[in-house]
Design an enzyme around this catalytic site. Structure first.
Site, PDB file in Angstrom:
ATOM      1  N   TYR A  53       0.929  -1.286  -0.159  1.00 21.75           N
ATOM      2  CA  TYR A  53       0.214   0.051   0.080  1.00 21.75           C
ATOM      3  C   TYR A  53       0.863   1.174  -0.011  1.00 21.75           C
ATOM      4  CZ  TYR A  53      -4.921  -0.802  -0.045  1.00 21.75           C
ATOM      5  OH  TYR A  53      -6.091  -1.237  -0.486  1.00 21.75           O
ATOM      6  N   GLU A  55      -0.411   4.525  -0.696  1.00 16.82           N
ATOM      7  CA  GLU A  55      -1.213   5.883  -0.776  1.00 16.82           C
ATOM      8  C   GLU A  55      -0.430   7.162  -0.773  1.00 16.82           C
ATOM      9  OE1 GLU A  55      -5.158   5.649   1.546  1.00 16.82           O
ATOM     10  OE2 GLU A  55      -5.544   3.928   0.328  1.00 16.82           O
ATOM     11  N   THR A 225      -3.294   6.340 -21.918  1.00 13.95           N
ATOM     12  CA  THR A 225      -3.200   4.947 -21.464  1.00 13.95           C
ATOM     13  C   THR A 225      -1.715   4.403 -21.793  1.00 13.95           C
ATOM     14  OG1 THR A 225      -4.070   4.006 -23.546  1.00 13.95           O
ATOM     15  CG2 THR A 225      -5.439   4.157 -21.595  1.00 13.95           C
ATOM     16  N   LYS A 228      -1.404   0.853 -25.103  1.00  4.34           N
ATOM     17  CA  LYS A 228      -1.594   0.877 -26.668  1.00  4.34           C
ATOM     18  C   LYS A 228      -0.288   1.053 -27.424  1.00  4.34           C
ATOM     19  CE  LYS A 228      -6.579   2.450 -26.078  1.00  4.34           C
ATOM     20  NZ  LYS A 228      -6.598   2.905 -24.683  1.00  4.34           N
TER      21      LYS A 228
HETATM   22  N1  DSN Z   1     -11.173   1.075 -25.478  1.00  4.11           N
HETATM   23  C1  DSN Z   1     -10.120   1.818 -26.412  1.00  4.11           C
HETATM   24  C2  DSN Z   1     -10.311   1.628 -27.818  1.00  4.11           C
HETATM   25  O1  DSN Z   1     -10.298   0.435 -28.254  1.00  4.11           O
HETATM   26  O2  DSN Z   1     -10.082   2.526 -28.547  1.00  4.11           O
HETATM   27  C3  DSN Z   1     -10.342   3.088 -26.035  1.00  4.11           C
HETATM   28  O3  DSN Z   1     -10.293   3.315 -24.548  1.00  4.11           O
END
Ligand code: DSN
Length: 412
Positions: A53, A55, A225, A228
């Site tokens: 933890y 925080e 994010t 990706k």
């Molecule tokens: N779900 C994602 C996408 O497929 O583009 C975006 O958050």
């Protein structure tokens, strides 16, 4: 992957994980928001910081014992700042939606006006859609692409922004195949007094590698994010100008989240180090080259692509021209071992569950080492299935995808 203990204790889950690995290796993954993490990132994910933890933030935690966790989190922060030339970074957001939520609440109160791209035009649920928190808590003003060109219409955005005076204007998309002129967004924000925010989740790997304009140095706040094109673990991060660092950090913790997932933050640090390597620049370049070749192959075979092609890692194919819905095309391709997702196209006459398009992208196939000639083969496989999707054609396509995948194994 070494899963000896899982196999011994929980053979059911072990076998499902193995089957999922096999599915990933035997199919052609073209969902543009997905990627394959390296063995190093995978290993970092399965480590003991998951037990801790922490925080708070490095140097100011609400629990003892964070001596090493602080160093890990600071490494992730420093690497991310260097990668994007950011003044401040927060690596605690658990995923893209909470990152956006934190960024919104750092600058807006309920009822304030948020301006973002409509989901069915290429935006995201969290960019102000009415079924999402962003469209119910805030006064959502949505912009569209131009009907003829299917490109961002800056004149329309500027006009709407001057009329509605949004507190924050959001750029960055999930289904926009073209380069984004972030400088024009910055100018509109300056003219209208709005906070300039970008959600670069899809293109982050391209931005830090110089394959797409990077808005971080001159935008107020940028979310992304990490899983990706950036090719890290599932999670997110926020970057902002130094003057907003305190309000961003407070919006993530304590406003929105509790304990951060420090094993994921360790894996983010590893992924950010990978993205700093010269080989990552090559990788990002190849993603874009591959997307162009895939797009050209599909268009040469008579498929209509939204906006007539791609500048980034993704493309939208209007499958209605082949007499299919996006749902039917997705299902036929899945049976052939090609994974994509049904997607609305701009001004789609159909509903999102059964839209007119499919969305394809090249991050995963590029991670697996595929290049231009493989893109031509993938384009030909996809076209053959869109053209004729009876059992015999699908069987033939499945054989071709298996054959191709055999040569590009990634996880042993
Ligand atoms: N779900 C994602 C996408 O497929 O583009 C975006 O958050």
């Amino acid at each position: 992957m070494h899963l000896g203990k899982v196999k011994e204790f929980d053979p059911e889950i072990y076998s499902l994980i193995e089957k999922e690995k096999e599915r990933q290796m035997e199919g052609i993954e073209l969902i543009p928001s997905e990627n394959l993490v390296s063995q190093a990132v995978l290993e970092a994910l399965g480590t003991v910081p998951t037990n801790k933890y922490s925080e708070g933030y490095p140097g100011k935690r609400y629990y003892s014992g964070n001596e090493f966790i602080d160093v890990i989190e600071n490494a992730a922060i420093d690497r991310l700042k260097k990668l994007f030339n950011a003044e401040h970074a927060n690596v605690q957001p658990l995923s893209g939606a909470p990152a956006n939520m934190a960024a919104f609440f750092a600058f807006m109160k309920p009822g304030d006006t948020l301006m973002g791209m409509r989901l069915d035009m290429g935006g995201h649920l969290t960019h102000g859609h009415k079924v999402n928190f962003s469209g119910t808590i805030f006064n959502s003003v949505q912009y569209m692409v131009d009907k003829e060109t299917e490109l961002i219409d800056f004149e329309q955005i500027r006009k709407t922004a001057l009329e509605t005076k949004p507190k924050l204007i959001l750029s960055g998309y999930t289904a926009y195949p073209r380069s984004i002129d972030f400088k024009q967004f910055r100018e509109i924000c300056d003219e209208t007094g709005a906070i300039a925010m970008a959600d670069i989740a899809h293109i982050a790997g391209l931005c830090c590698a110089g394959e797409h304009e990077n808005p971080v140095p001159y935008f107020d706040v940028v979310t992304t994010t990490t899983h990706k094109t950036l090719r890290g673990p599932r999670g997110a991060a926020i970057m902002c100008k130094k003057e907003f660092s305190e309000q961003i950090d407070k919006a993530v913790f304590p406003f929105l989240q509790g304990g951060p997932h420090e094993n994921v933050i360790a894996a983010k640090a590893v992924a950010f180090k990978e993205a700093q390597q010269p080989s990552f620049k090559q990788y990002a370049k190849q993603i874009v080259k591959n997307a162009k070749v895939l797009a050209e192959t599909l268009m040469e075979k008579g498929n209509r692509l939204v906006s007539g092609g791609t500048d980034n890692h993704l493309m939208l194919v209007d499958v209605s021209k082949k007499g299919l819905t996006g749902k039917e095309a997705e299902a036929a391709l899945e049976k052939s071992g090609v994974y994509c997702n049904k997607n609305t196209i701009p001004f789609d006459p159909r509903k999102p569950w059964e839209p007119s398009g499919i969305r394809l992208g090249t991050p995963v196939v590029t991670t697996r080492g595929m290049k231009e000639s493989e893109m031509k083969e993938i384009g030909a496989i996809i076209d053959s299935v869109l053209e004729k999707h009876d059992d015999a054609s699908i069987k033939k396509a499945r054989e071709r995808t298996k054959e191709l995948c055999k040569k590009f194994q990634f996880y042993k």
